[in-house]
Structures are given as structure tokens and as C-alpha cells.
Design a protein around this motif. Structure first.
Motif, PDB file in Angstrom:
ATOM      1  N   SER A 180      12.207  15.936 -15.555  1.00  0.00           N
ATOM      2  CA  SER A 180      13.240  15.233 -14.796  1.00  0.00           C
ATOM      3  C   SER A 180      13.891  14.217 -15.722  1.00  0.00           C
ATOM      4  N   PHE A 181      15.226  14.326 -15.901  1.00  0.00           N
ATOM      5  CA  PHE A 181      15.863  13.437 -16.879  1.00  0.00           C
ATOM      6  C   PHE A 181      17.302  13.109 -16.481  1.00  0.00           C
ATOM      7  N   PRO A 182      17.763  11.910 -16.802  1.00  0.00           N
ATOM      8  CA  PRO A 182      19.158  11.542 -16.568  1.00  0.00           C
ATOM      9  C   PRO A 182      20.011  11.914 -17.782  1.00  0.00           C
ATOM     10  N   PHE A 183      21.195  12.422 -17.537  1.00  0.00           N
ATOM     11  CA  PHE A 183      22.173  12.672 -18.597  1.00  0.00           C
ATOM     12  C   PHE A 183      23.294  11.667 -18.392  1.00  0.00           C
ATOM     13  N   ASP A 184      23.370  10.665 -19.264  1.00  0.00           N
ATOM     14  CA  ASP A 184      24.355   9.592 -19.090  1.00  0.00           C
ATOM     15  C   ASP A 184      25.350   9.500 -20.244  1.00  0.00           C
ATOM     16  N   THR A 185      25.414  10.546 -21.085  1.00  0.00           N
ATOM     17  CA  THR A 185      26.414  10.573 -22.150  1.00  0.00           C
ATOM     18  C   THR A 185      27.817  10.587 -21.558  1.00  0.00           C
ATOM     19  N   PHE A 186      27.967  11.317 -20.458  1.00  0.00           N
ATOM     20  CA  PHE A 186      29.208  11.302 -19.677  1.00  0.00           C
ATOM     21  C   PHE A 186      28.865  11.890 -18.317  1.00  0.00           C
ATOM     22  N   GLY A 187      29.830  11.814 -17.395  1.00  0.00           N
ATOM     23  CA  GLY A 187      29.611  12.350 -16.060  1.00  0.00           C
ATOM     24  C   GLY A 187      30.833  13.095 -15.577  1.00  0.00           C
ATOM     25  N   LYS A 188      30.937  13.232 -14.266  1.00  0.00           N
ATOM     26  CA  LYS A 188      32.046  14.033 -13.720  1.00  0.00           C
ATOM     27  C   LYS A 188      33.400  13.353 -13.932  1.00  0.00           C
ATOM     28  N   GLY A 189      33.404  12.029 -14.168  1.00  0.00           N
ATOM     29  CA  GLY A 189      34.671  11.344 -14.437  1.00  0.00           C
ATOM     30  C   GLY A 189      35.351  11.892 -15.676  1.00  0.00           C
ATOM     31  N   LEU A 190      34.583  12.064 -16.746  1.00  0.00           N
ATOM     32  CA  LEU A 190      35.146  12.604 -17.981  1.00  0.00           C
ATOM     33  C   LEU A 190      35.445  14.096 -17.852  1.00  0.00           C
ATOM     34  N   LYS A 193      38.712  14.623 -16.361  1.00  0.00           N
ATOM     35  CA  LYS A 193      39.802  14.373 -17.308  1.00  0.00           C
ATOM     36  C   LYS A 193      40.094  15.606 -18.143  1.00  0.00           C
ATOM     37  N   ALA A 194      39.083  16.453 -18.320  1.00  0.00           N
ATOM     38  CA  ALA A 194      39.280  17.707 -19.053  1.00  0.00           C
ATOM     39  C   ALA A 194      39.882  18.793 -18.160  1.00  0.00           C
ATOM     40  N   LYS A 195      40.168  18.410 -16.882  1.00  0.00           N
ATOM     41  CA  LYS A 195      40.812  19.315 -15.930  1.00  0.00           C
ATOM     42  C   LYS A 195      39.981  20.578 -15.676  1.00  0.00           C
ATOM     43  N   ILE A 196      38.695  20.357 -15.434  1.00  0.00           N
ATOM     44  CA  ILE A 196      37.793  21.459 -15.128  1.00  0.00           C
ATOM     45  C   ILE A 196      36.861  21.016 -14.007  1.00  0.00           C
ATOM     46  N   SER A 197      36.471  21.942 -13.180  1.00  0.00           N
ATOM     47  CA  SER A 197      35.550  21.636 -12.087  1.00  0.00           C
ATOM     48  C   SER A 197      34.212  21.146 -12.638  1.00  0.00           C
ATOM     49  N   PRO A 198      33.715  19.990 -12.186  1.00  0.00           N
ATOM     50  CA  PRO A 198      32.418  19.497 -12.679  1.00  0.00           C
ATOM     51  C   PRO A 198      31.285  20.489 -12.460  1.00  0.00           C
ATOM     52  N   ASP A 199      31.263  21.154 -11.294  1.00  0.00           N
ATOM     53  CA  ASP A 199      30.186  22.124 -11.053  1.00  0.00           C
ATOM     54  C   ASP A 199      30.306  23.318 -11.989  1.00  0.00           C
ATOM     55  N   ALA A 200      31.531  23.811 -12.190  1.00  0.00           N
ATOM     56  CA  ALA A 200      31.723  24.924 -13.117  1.00  0.00           C
ATOM     57  C   ALA A 200      31.331  24.513 -14.533  1.00  0.00           C
ATOM     58  N   PHE A 201      31.656  23.278 -14.912  1.00  0.00           N
ATOM     59  CA  PHE A 201      31.300  22.785 -16.239  1.00  0.00           C
ATOM     60  C   PHE A 201      29.784  22.799 -16.422  1.00  0.00           C
ATOM     61  N   VAL A 202      29.052  22.298 -15.426  1.00  0.00           N
ATOM     62  CA  VAL A 202      27.584  22.274 -15.529  1.00  0.00           C
ATOM     63  C   VAL A 202      27.033  23.697 -15.576  1.00  0.00           C
ATOM     64  N   GLU A 367      30.468   8.598 -11.204  1.00  0.00           N
ATOM     65  CA  GLU A 367      31.394   9.147 -12.186  1.00  0.00           C
ATOM     66  C   GLU A 367      30.786   9.319 -13.569  1.00  0.00           C
ATOM     67  N   HIS A 368      29.633   8.688 -13.831  1.00  0.00           N
ATOM     68  CA  HIS A 368      29.164   8.587 -15.213  1.00  0.00           C
ATOM     69  C   HIS A 368      27.739   9.092 -15.450  1.00  0.00           C
ATOM     70  N   LEU A 369      27.134   9.726 -14.461  1.00  0.00           N
ATOM     71  CA  LEU A 369      25.730  10.132 -14.593  1.00  0.00           C
ATOM     72  C   LEU A 369      25.498  11.469 -13.908  1.00  0.00           C
ATOM     73  N   ILE A 370      24.712  12.317 -14.561  1.00  0.00           N
ATOM     74  CA  ILE A 370      24.240  13.577 -13.977  1.00  0.00           C
ATOM     75  C   ILE A 370      22.735  13.620 -14.180  1.00  0.00           C
TER      76      ILE A 370
END
Length: 411
Positions: A180-190, A193-202, A367-370
């Protein structure tokens, strides 16, 4: 229903999920009359179960990795006798005041339980509030009945059934490799900005991570809600597509670098771009949500074939492939994290579906954590949850780099 974690291990009967036969026979033989029937009725008529766990769990700065893994595994299975796995959910309260839920899956999906708990937290903390000495605000109800100790009569042969069930359950629990780990390098906010669905990106990141981890592609399950329909539950989005495979192979082409891949994304005459792969994923997701998926229809055909006693070579083939990558997202909806950052949730997780596969649950927090939960089995020499987690992190970073958006722009 409230029970202490260090008391009688009767609950182990419901924990041995490999076979429900011992519990079914045990109910009939030992819990169908007198004290045992009365006590079991009290348990099963309760809305939910509460465990007062004697261990201390939660995130610790000095040991972030192990503490979160242990926390997650404790909520997933505990000691195998201190959760009643047949109940709607078990509310687990740890010795240091941390708490969480273990949920039985048949009555509702994870998103329902997530919304329930968010609503409890938001109403308790943000609407009702607490007094200065830490008590809940409001009037004390003097009519709440006192706890009643349940009485059980456990003969020696029943105790043997309980011990065997506990041994089976512990073997299953000890085999779960959980990260179990947090990914905080970027989140759905960024990502947006890349104009892509956050779920599709993941999901595309998971495809790239799995290919790097195992050197191949696999049938991938992503849960989609079908709550547009009465009594709708879920449908399957098959995230591993021709488009996603083409994109992953382009990413892994040793002749390509970030610059050429960026050009490849802009000029897709000969390759499938990430946007096309993402659009395909979103299209499949919309089909699943609106009843046009295929997996539940196949399952219906399977049930009918069994009822009619008809052997179907087609169903036998299409249903034989295991879901080696099973994924799910638990959305956060009620709480405004920008105004209430202390309510950041790590979401929830589940075990692997296939013995040689991975289970991945994730939650897009603000916006900044997954936050990710990755599971597999220690008994499988090919899988490793921590290795796969590292591959997920790297895949996320590698893909976002192609869009030329700064990862510090969300900070």
C-alpha cells in the motif's frame, strides 16, 4: 455487534473461503439449537460488526512502507478469527484509535462502502463536531441497552472444525503479499492538464507496468459501475486492448526516446497514440456503464447453460482465461479535500483474483495524490507486489513526461 479480538475463534468458521462446506455443515450440526442458535441469530441480525483490535496500526513516518502494508493486511484479514467475514462490514477499531472497515462483497461494491464511510466522517466531523474535551457534541441517549455477553456451547468436535478452518484461513492470509503506497509525484490535476482521462491514464500506466514486470500482456479486469440500472452492480472493462498494447510496445521500443515518442504522439500515421488508446478505454467504459459490456452477458449465458445442462465449447474457452490483472477504483466524492486536507483517504484494497496475478486498487485523492493498493501471492515466484508497485510509479512518470507538462506545476 461488538466483540473483542482476543476472544473465542468461532469467527474463523466464516474465514476459510476456499470452501464454504465446513461452515455450512458446522452451522447445521452445532449452531441450529439452544444457546448457539440464539447467539448466532444475534450476530446475524446485527447491522454490522465491531472489532476492538488489540494491535496498533496506521501510518508511521519512521516506517512508512511496512506500517501501511501491515495496516492494510490487518484490515483485509486480521488474525482470521477477529473479523466476522459474513457480516455486511466489520468496523475495526485499533488500540491506538485508528480504524477502518472490512467489507463482505456480496451485498454491495467497494464504492458503496467508501461513500458510506465518507458520509460518516463528513457528518461526524464537519457537521456535528466535538467538544473541547474530545466528546461528540449532542445530547446523551440514556436508553441505549447495555452490552450482553453471548453464550456458546462448543463441543470438542466443533472445536476441531474451528481449528481446521482457522488453519486454512491463516494459510490464505499469510500468502497475501500486500503493498500500500501513496503516489504524490503528481495527481489527476496534472493529468487533466495533459487533456487525458485520469482513469484511462492510470489504466494505461498499469498496462505499461505489467508489461515491464512480466514481459507480456494479460487479460485485465477493471470494475465499472452499472448503477444507471435498477439493482445494477458492476460490469467489466477489459483494459488490455489492441490499442493499449500498441502503445506499450511503442513505449518499450529501444530505438525510441522521449523526444521521438513525443513526436510519435503528435504524428500517429504509423502508430496508435496514447490518446487513441485512452479514447478506446473511455469508449469501453461508457459501454460497460450503459449495459453494453460483454462479461455479465457471458456470465448469464454460463448460468443458463448450467441450468439446461448444455456444454458450450465457446463459453468454456472464453471463460477459462484468468484475470491476472484485476483492478478497481474507489472514488472520493463527499469531502472537499482542498478545504479539509486532513481527511485524505488511502482508499481500500483486495486480494489477487488469480494465483499468479495482481490485484490493484487505486483512489484519486484530490488533485495531487493517487493511492495504490497492490496485492499478489508469496507462493507465486513470478509476482512481487513491491516490484510491481515500483513499476507502476515509473510508468506513471514516464508517460506524463511525454506530454511536456511540468510535474512541479501542481505543487
Amino acid at each position: 455487534m461488538l466483540i473483542r479480538a482476543n476472544s473465542c475463534p468461532i469467527r474463523a468458521l466464516a474465514a476459510a473461503k476456499v470452501s464454504r462446506v465446513p461452515w455450512a455443515k458446522g452451522r447445521q450440526a452445532y449452531f441450529g439449537r439452544r444457546k448457539n442458535k440464539q447467539s448466532l441469530d444475534a450476530v446475524e441480525k446485527a447491522a454490522f460488526f465491531v472489532t476492538l483490535d488489540e494491535t496498533e496500526q496506521g501510518y508511521r513516518k519512521e516506517d512508512p512502507v511496512t506500517s501501511m502494508d501491515t495496516y492494510a493486511k490487518s484490515l483485509l484479514h486480521g488474525s482470521c478469527y477477529d473479523r466476522w467475514f459474513d457480516k455486511t462490514f466489520t468496523l475495526v477499531v485499533f488500540k491506538n484509535g485508528k480504524m477502518g472497515l472490512n467489507t463482505e462483497h456480496s451485498w454491495a461494491d467497494a464504492s458503496i462502502v467508501g461513500q458510506l464511510w465518507e458520509n460518516v466522517m463528513s457528518s461526524d466531523c464537519l457537521q456535528l463536531g466535538y467538544t473541547e474535551d474530545g466528546h461528540c457534541k449532542g445530547d446523551i441517549n440514556q436508553n441505549i441497552p447495555f452490552p450482553t455477553r453471548l453464550q456458546w456451547e462448543i463441543p470438542e468436535e466443533c472445536q476441531e472444525v474451528i481449528e481446521r478452518s482457522l488453519c486454512t484461513a491463516k494459510s490464505l492470509a499469510d500468502d497475501v503479499d500486500f503493498y500500500s503506497f501513496p503516489f504524490d509525484t503528481f495527481g489527476k490535476g496534472l493529468i487533466k492538464k495533459a487533456k487525458i482521462s485520469p482513469d484511462a491514464f492510470v489504466q494505461l500506466s498499469l498496462q505499461l507496468a505489467y508489461y515491464r514486470d512480466m514481459g507480456k500482456f494479460c487479460l485485465t479486469y477493471e470494475a465499472s459501475m452499472t448503477r444507471l440500472f435498477r439493482e445494477g452492480r458492476t460490469e467489466t472493462v477489459c483494459s488490455c486492448t489492441t490499442e493499449s498494447c500498441n502503445y506499450v510496445q511503442a513505449m518499450e521500443d529501444p530505438t525510441q526516446n522521449v523526444s521521438s515518442l513525443q513526436q510519435f504522439m503528435i504524428n500517429s500515421h504509423h502508430f496508435i497514440s496514447i490518446w487513441i488508446a485512452a479514447d478506446k478505454h473511455q469508449h469501453l467504459y461508457r459501454l460497460a456503464m450503459t449495459g453494453a459490456g460483454i462479461d455479465r452477458h457471458l456470465f448469464c449465458l454460463y448460468v443458463v447453460s448450467k441450468y439446461l445442462g448444455v456444454e458450450s465449447p465457446f463459453l468454456k474457452e472464453v471463460l477459462s482465461e484468468p484475470w491476472r490483472l484485476s483492478t478497481s477504483q474507489t472514488p472520493q466524492q463527499h469531502i472537499n479535500l482542498e478545504k479539509n486536507p486532513e481527511f485524505v483517504s488511502s482508499g481500500g484494497g483486495f486480494g489477487p483474483v488469480a494465483a499468479d496475478g495482481y490485484g490493484v486498487s487505486y483512489i484519486l485523492v484530490g488533485e495531487h495524490l493517487i493511492h495504490f493498493h497492490v496485492s499478489s501471492k508469496f507462493s507465486c515466484p513470478e509476482t512481487d507486489s513491491h516490484r510491481f508497485g515500483k513499476n507502476i510509479k515509473q510508468a506513471m512518470v514516464d508517460i506524463i513526461a511525454l506530454f511536456g507538462v511540468g510535474m512541479n506545476s501542481t505543487k
